[in-house]
Design an enzyme around this catalytic site. Structure first.
Site, mmCIF file in Angstrom:
data_model
loop_
_atom_site.group_PDB
_atom_site.id
_atom_site.type_symbol
_atom_site.label_atom_id
_atom_site.label_comp_id
_atom_site.label_asym_id
_atom_site.label_seq_id
_atom_site.Cartn_x
_atom_site.Cartn_y
_atom_site.Cartn_z
ATOM 1 N N PRO A 158 0.800 -1.219 0.000
ATOM 2 C CA PRO A 158 0.000 0.000 0.000
ATOM 3 C C PRO A 158 0.835 1.272 0.000
ATOM 4 O O PRO A 158 1.869 1.354 0.649
ATOM 5 C CB PRO A 158 -0.827 -0.102 1.279
ATOM 6 C CG PRO A 158 -0.089 -1.048 2.153
ATOM 7 C CD PRO A 158 0.594 -2.006 1.229
ATOM 8 N N ASN A 159 0.354 2.211 -0.776
ATOM 9 C CA ASN A 159 0.882 3.577 -0.885
ATOM 10 C C ASN A 159 2.195 3.675 -1.654
ATOM 11 O O ASN A 159 2.668 4.786 -1.907
ATOM 12 C CB ASN A 159 1.025 4.225 0.500
ATOM 13 C CG ASN A 159 -0.297 4.298 1.210
ATOM 14 O OD1 ASN A 159 -1.281 4.770 0.649
ATOM 15 N ND2 ASN A 159 -0.354 3.802 2.430
ATOM 16 N N ASN A 202 8.096 -5.573 -0.704
ATOM 17 C CA ASN A 202 7.974 -4.417 0.174
ATOM 18 C C ASN A 202 6.514 -4.405 0.617
ATOM 19 O O ASN A 202 5.643 -3.952 -0.125
ATOM 20 C CB ASN A 202 8.336 -3.115 -0.542
ATOM 21 C CG ASN A 202 8.302 -1.928 0.410
ATOM 22 O OD1 ASN A 202 7.608 -1.946 1.412
ATOM 23 N ND2 ASN A 202 9.041 -0.887 0.075
ATOM 24 N N ARG A 253 11.955 4.812 13.092
ATOM 25 C CA ARG A 253 10.687 5.515 12.921
ATOM 26 C C ARG A 253 9.744 5.227 14.091
ATOM 27 O O ARG A 253 10.172 4.830 15.157
ATOM 28 C CB ARG A 253 10.092 5.127 11.570
ATOM 29 C CG ARG A 253 11.026 5.582 10.427
ATOM 30 C CD ARG A 253 10.444 5.444 9.074
ATOM 31 N NE ARG A 253 9.215 6.232 8.959
ATOM 32 C CZ ARG A 253 8.275 5.972 8.061
ATOM 33 N NH1 ARG A 253 8.420 4.956 7.222
ATOM 34 N NH2 ARG A 253 7.204 6.717 7.991
ATOM 35 N N HIS A 290 12.387 -2.509 2.710
ATOM 36 C CA HIS A 290 11.714 -1.279 3.140
ATOM 37 C C HIS A 290 12.597 -0.115 2.743
ATOM 38 O O HIS A 290 13.819 -0.147 2.982
ATOM 39 C CB HIS A 290 11.495 -1.264 4.652
ATOM 40 C CG HIS A 290 10.496 -2.274 5.110
ATOM 41 N ND1 HIS A 290 9.147 -2.048 5.069
ATOM 42 C CD2 HIS A 290 10.669 -3.531 5.598
ATOM 43 C CE1 HIS A 290 8.523 -3.126 5.526
ATOM 44 N NE2 HIS A 290 9.423 -4.035 5.842
ATOM 45 N N ARG A 339 4.794 11.128 -1.943
ATOM 46 C CA ARG A 339 4.398 10.821 -0.563
ATOM 47 C C ARG A 339 5.607 10.913 0.366
ATOM 48 O O ARG A 339 6.590 10.209 0.173
ATOM 49 C CB ARG A 339 3.818 9.411 -0.506
ATOM 50 C CG ARG A 339 3.479 8.964 0.891
ATOM 51 C CD ARG A 339 2.924 7.542 0.892
ATOM 52 N NE ARG A 339 2.733 7.110 2.256
ATOM 53 C CZ ARG A 339 3.339 6.057 2.792
ATOM 54 N NH1 ARG A 339 4.156 5.311 2.079
ATOM 55 N NH2 ARG A 339 3.115 5.740 4.046
ATOM 56 N N TYR A 385 10.705 8.803 2.026
ATOM 57 C CA TYR A 385 10.750 7.812 0.948
ATOM 58 C C TYR A 385 11.521 8.266 -0.293
ATOM 59 O O TYR A 385 11.720 7.475 -1.204
ATOM 60 C CB TYR A 385 9.326 7.404 0.553
ATOM 61 C CG TYR A 385 8.567 6.811 1.708
ATOM 62 C CD1 TYR A 385 8.910 5.562 2.219
ATOM 63 C CD2 TYR A 385 7.534 7.503 2.323
ATOM 64 C CE1 TYR A 385 8.237 5.017 3.297
ATOM 65 C CE2 TYR A 385 6.847 6.961 3.399
ATOM 66 C CZ TYR A 385 7.208 5.722 3.880
ATOM 67 O OH TYR A 385 6.545 5.179 4.957
ATOM 68 N N GLU A 431 12.674 -9.268 1.971
ATOM 69 C CA GLU A 431 11.857 -8.135 2.401
ATOM 70 C C GLU A 431 12.663 -6.847 2.227
ATOM 71 O O GLU A 431 13.829 -6.786 2.613
ATOM 72 C CB GLU A 431 11.473 -8.323 3.872
ATOM 73 C CG GLU A 431 10.654 -7.210 4.454
ATOM 74 C CD GLU A 431 10.393 -7.402 5.944
ATOM 75 O OE1 GLU A 431 9.390 -6.863 6.428
ATOM 76 O OE2 GLU A 431 11.199 -8.082 6.634
ATOM 77 N N ALA A 441 2.979 -0.980 5.106
ATOM 78 C CA ALA A 441 2.432 -1.075 6.462
ATOM 79 C C ALA A 441 1.930 -2.471 6.798
ATOM 80 O O ALA A 441 1.930 -2.859 7.975
ATOM 81 C CB ALA A 441 1.308 -0.059 6.644
#
Length: 138
Positions: A9-10, A69, A101, A94, A17, A22, A92, A72
């Site tokens: 998502p996103n 990735n 964070r 990110h 964003r 990012y 994985e 969330a």
């Protein structure tokens, strides 16, 4: 070698964003970066968890390695984790350094079942993951 590069998502909003977190690379540029490293990479993005689970099932059924990735979802989706366990090889990724964070981002339900987890390298994390998978198959 076919590799699925799956983005949650996103991530389709990259470049607009939270660019301080990012970066300025757009999603289209990320796709090109992945395909420059691994021309056979099939790069996909969805905001729908059921679609992502379906793609992970596809990877399992075809024996296709995955760069994931989860966005969330990686912090709480046990359904995604269960599907990810089926992938023959999973790395994985990110973009941000999740440990630096918000507290809820410090845990990943995916990391324990991934061959490797790459965080905080921005889009370079995808390059590292893809090169590793290509090297594994050589």
């Amino acid at each position: 070698m076919k590799i699925l590069v799956l983005n949650g998502p996103n991530l389709g909003r990259l470049g607009t964003r939270q660019t301080d977190v990012y970066g300025l690379t757009t999603y289209a540029e990320l796709v090109q970066i992945c395909q420059d490293v691994a021309p056979e990479a099939d790069v996909r993005q969805t905001d729908d968890e059921a679609t992502m689970i379906g793609w992970l099932h596809e990877a399992a059924d075809t024996g296709t390695p995955v760069v994931l990735n989860p966005g969330a979802w990686g912090h709480y989706s046990y359904a995604l984790r269960d599907a990810a366990t089926l992938a023959p090889v999973l790395i994985e990724v990110h973009l941000s350094q999740t440990a630096a964070r918000e507290d809820f981002r410090h845990q990943s339900v995916i990391s324990a079942i991934a061959k490797a987890t790459i965080t905080g390298m921005g889009v370079d994390g995808y390059r590292v993951a893809l090169r590793h998978l290509l090297q594994m198959s050589a």
